[in-house]
Design a protein around this motif. Structure first.
Motif, PDB file in Angstrom:
ATOM      1  N   UNK A   1      17.849  -2.486   9.463  1.00  0.00           N
ATOM      2  CA  UNK A   1      16.796  -3.496   9.375  1.00  0.00           C
ATOM      3  C   UNK A   1      16.749  -4.139   7.994  1.00  0.00           C
ATOM      4  N   UNK A   2      16.323  -3.370   7.001  1.00  0.00           N
ATOM      5  CA  UNK A   2      16.120  -3.868   5.647  1.00  0.00           C
ATOM      6  C   UNK A   2      16.845  -2.933   4.696  1.00  0.00           C
ATOM      7  N   UNK A   3      17.534  -3.488   3.714  1.00  0.00           N
ATOM      8  CA  UNK A   3      18.302  -2.687   2.770  1.00  0.00           C
ATOM      9  C   UNK A   3      17.390  -2.180   1.655  1.00  0.00           C
ATOM     10  N   UNK A   4      16.883  -0.969   1.806  1.00  0.00           N
ATOM     11  CA  UNK A   4      16.005  -0.362   0.813  1.00  0.00           C
ATOM     12  C   UNK A   4      16.849   0.306  -0.262  1.00  0.00           C
ATOM     13  N   UNK A   5      16.528   0.029  -1.527  1.00  0.00           N
ATOM     14  CA  UNK A   5      17.240   0.654  -2.632  1.00  0.00           C
ATOM     15  C   UNK A   5      16.666   2.026  -2.965  1.00  0.00           C
ATOM     16  N   UNK A   6      15.333   2.127  -3.014  1.00  0.00           N
ATOM     17  CA  UNK A   6      14.732   3.407  -3.399  1.00  0.00           C
ATOM     18  C   UNK A   6      13.221   3.362  -3.223  1.00  0.00           C
ATOM     19  N   UNK A   7      12.622   4.555  -3.240  1.00  0.00           N
ATOM     20  CA  UNK A   7      11.177   4.669  -3.395  1.00  0.00           C
ATOM     21  C   UNK A   7      10.830   4.198  -4.799  1.00  0.00           C
ATOM     22  N   UNK A   8       9.830   3.348  -4.927  1.00  0.00           N
ATOM     23  CA  UNK A   8       9.527   2.744  -6.219  1.00  0.00           C
ATOM     24  C   UNK A   8       8.248   3.272  -6.858  1.00  0.00           C
ATOM     25  N   UNK A   9       7.116   3.107  -6.166  1.00  0.00           N
ATOM     26  CA  UNK A   9       5.863   3.503  -6.786  1.00  0.00           C
ATOM     27  C   UNK A   9       4.787   3.708  -5.739  1.00  0.00           C
ATOM     28  N   UNK A  10       3.645   4.151  -6.189  1.00  0.00           N
ATOM     29  CA  UNK A  10       2.520   4.423  -5.309  1.00  0.00           C
ATOM     30  C   UNK A  10       1.251   3.962  -6.012  1.00  0.00           C
ATOM     31  N   UNK A  11       0.303   3.436  -5.243  1.00  0.00           N
ATOM     32  CA  UNK A  11      -0.981   2.990  -5.772  1.00  0.00           C
ATOM     33  C   UNK A  11      -2.075   3.851  -5.164  1.00  0.00           C
ATOM     34  N   UNK A  12      -2.871   4.493  -6.013  1.00  0.00           N
ATOM     35  CA  UNK A  12      -3.896   5.442  -5.595  1.00  0.00           C
ATOM     36  C   UNK A  12      -5.253   4.987  -6.114  1.00  0.00           C
ATOM     37  N   UNK A  13      -6.272   5.131  -5.289  1.00  0.00           N
ATOM     38  CA  UNK A  13      -7.633   4.744  -5.664  1.00  0.00           C
ATOM     39  C   UNK A  13      -8.350   5.895  -6.361  1.00  0.00           C
ATOM     40  N   UNK A  14      -9.075   5.571  -7.428  1.00  0.00           N
ATOM     41  CA  UNK A  14      -9.908   6.539  -8.138  1.00  0.00           C
ATOM     42  C   UNK A  14     -11.271   5.907  -8.368  1.00  0.00           C
ATOM     43  N   UNK A  15     -12.297   6.721  -8.464  1.00  0.00           N
ATOM     44  CA  UNK A  15     -13.647   6.179  -8.629  1.00  0.00           C
ATOM     45  C   UNK A  15     -14.038   6.009 -10.089  1.00  0.00           C
ATOM     46  N   UNK A  16     -13.392   6.736 -11.002  1.00  0.00           N
ATOM     47  CA  UNK A  16     -13.690   6.636 -12.433  1.00  0.00           C
ATOM     48  C   UNK A  16     -12.370   6.477 -13.173  1.00  0.00           C
ATOM     49  N   UNK A  17     -12.046   5.253 -13.553  1.00  0.00           N
ATOM     50  CA  UNK A  17     -10.744   4.971 -14.148  1.00  0.00           C
ATOM     51  C   UNK A  17     -10.618   5.593 -15.539  1.00  0.00           C
ATOM     52  N   UNK A  18     -11.733   5.684 -16.267  1.00  0.00           N
ATOM     53  CA  UNK A  18     -11.686   6.277 -17.606  1.00  0.00           C
ATOM     54  C   UNK A  18     -11.351   7.765 -17.527  1.00  0.00           C
TER      55      UNK A  18
END
Length: 308
Positions: free
Chosen positions: A1-18
């Motif tokens: 289907x699609x030529x994937x090179x690699x796993x790149x990154x992940x985005x995670x939610x947090x309630x207190x960024x500090x």
């Protein structure tokens, strides 16, 4: 289907960024690329791309999306996934498309990301456990066979599998570039889709133990969920930790490499071998690790897999 090179990154939610920045950067040693409003962009010491972990300030914790770098033109990607893709913007990424796996896991695909350089030899910048690189992600869906086929059509190869009491697949491990795995998928009938954890590779088992020492010395004993230990499946030494929002992450070391994926025969673990598959030393597995995972945010902004 699609030529994937690699796993790149992940985005995670947090309630207190500090608090999240203090934990991930100051204590554990993730490299901070930059902070932009409600987003914190992090990477490992050997990663030259802009980020491999994005922490996003939100009202609830959990997964925003998993990202893959692809070789194909994004117009081709949209042709292949015409009804489940939309162009989006992300810091440091030239162009990206957001889609979903058949199981409902948000998936971002892109061709190019800003390169900022690694800090491999800048030893004065190494702190905490010195996370090296994003190693793999683990999520939970209802239809495991369909999800596995989706990723195999992207070029992933099955390395290991776990069978349940009926000898049906319950967990699969998949690789694209030859590590023991970059994606692990588990099957469940409840609270899905769900995000179990992301994992960062570290160079030595001493770094795994150091993560436990760091958390203990800060009084974060309840955030040490499981380990240090050694997996049967994938062989790696591990420790599972929870951040202040109960997002689970793992530090992992010394798995194997698949040099010829076309010749590899998946390692099969039976239900009777469960405790050895999950921990080769047959140490007890916390019920939280078996039964708890975080919700995901769909393309429409709806929180999925969330039990009130």
């Amino acid at each position: 289907m699609i030529n994937v090179l690699r796993l790149s990154h992940v985005c995670v939610r947090v309630t207190d960024l500090e608090k999240a920045e203090d934990l991930y950067v100051n204590l554990l040693g993730f490299v901070k690329t930059e902070r932009d409003g409600d987003f914190l962009y992090l990477r490992g010491i050997e990663e030259g791309q802009h980020h491999s972990l994005v922490l996003k300030r939100a009202k609830t914790p959990g997964l925003c999306y998993v990202a893959l770098r692809v070789k194909d033109d994004l117009d081709k990607v949209r042709e292949i996934l015409p009804n489940r893709s939309v162009r989006v913007k992300e810091k440091g990424v030239e162009d990206a498309i957001m889609t979903e796996t058949p199981g409902g896991v948000p998936l971002l695909m892109y061709r190019d990301m800003e390169y900022v350089g690694d800090v491999r030899l800048k030893f004065y910048m190494h702190r905490g456990v010195s996370p090296v690189r994003l190693a793999h992600v683990n999520f939970v869906v209802k239809d495991l066979d369909r999800e596995q086929l989706f990723f195999e059509n992207l070029g992933f190869v099955e390395t290991e599998r776990y069978l349940d009491q009926d000898r049906k697949k319950s967990v699969v491990w998949l690789t694209r570039i030859g590590y023991s795995h970059e994606i692990a998928i588990a099957r469940s009938n409840r609270n899905v889709p769900g995000f179990h954890h992301e994992t960062y590779y570290v160079h030595d088992v001493r770094d795994v133990i150091r993560a436990a020492d760091l958390f203990a010395s800060m009084g974060y004993w309840d955030n040490i969920e499981r380990g240090p230990g050694r997996h049967g499946a994938t062989e790696g030494y591990y420790i599972y930790l929870r951040d202040m929002d109960k997002n689970r992450f793992e530090f992992f070391s010394q798995d194997y490499q698949v040099q010829d994926p076309d010749k590899w025969k998946p390692v099969e673990w039976t239900h009777e071998q469960f405790k050895y598959r999950s921990d080769y030393w047959a140490r007890p597995i916390p019920q939280s690790w078996l039964n708890e995972w975080q919700p995901v945010e769909g393309m429409d902004g709806e929180i999925k897999g969330w039990e009130q």
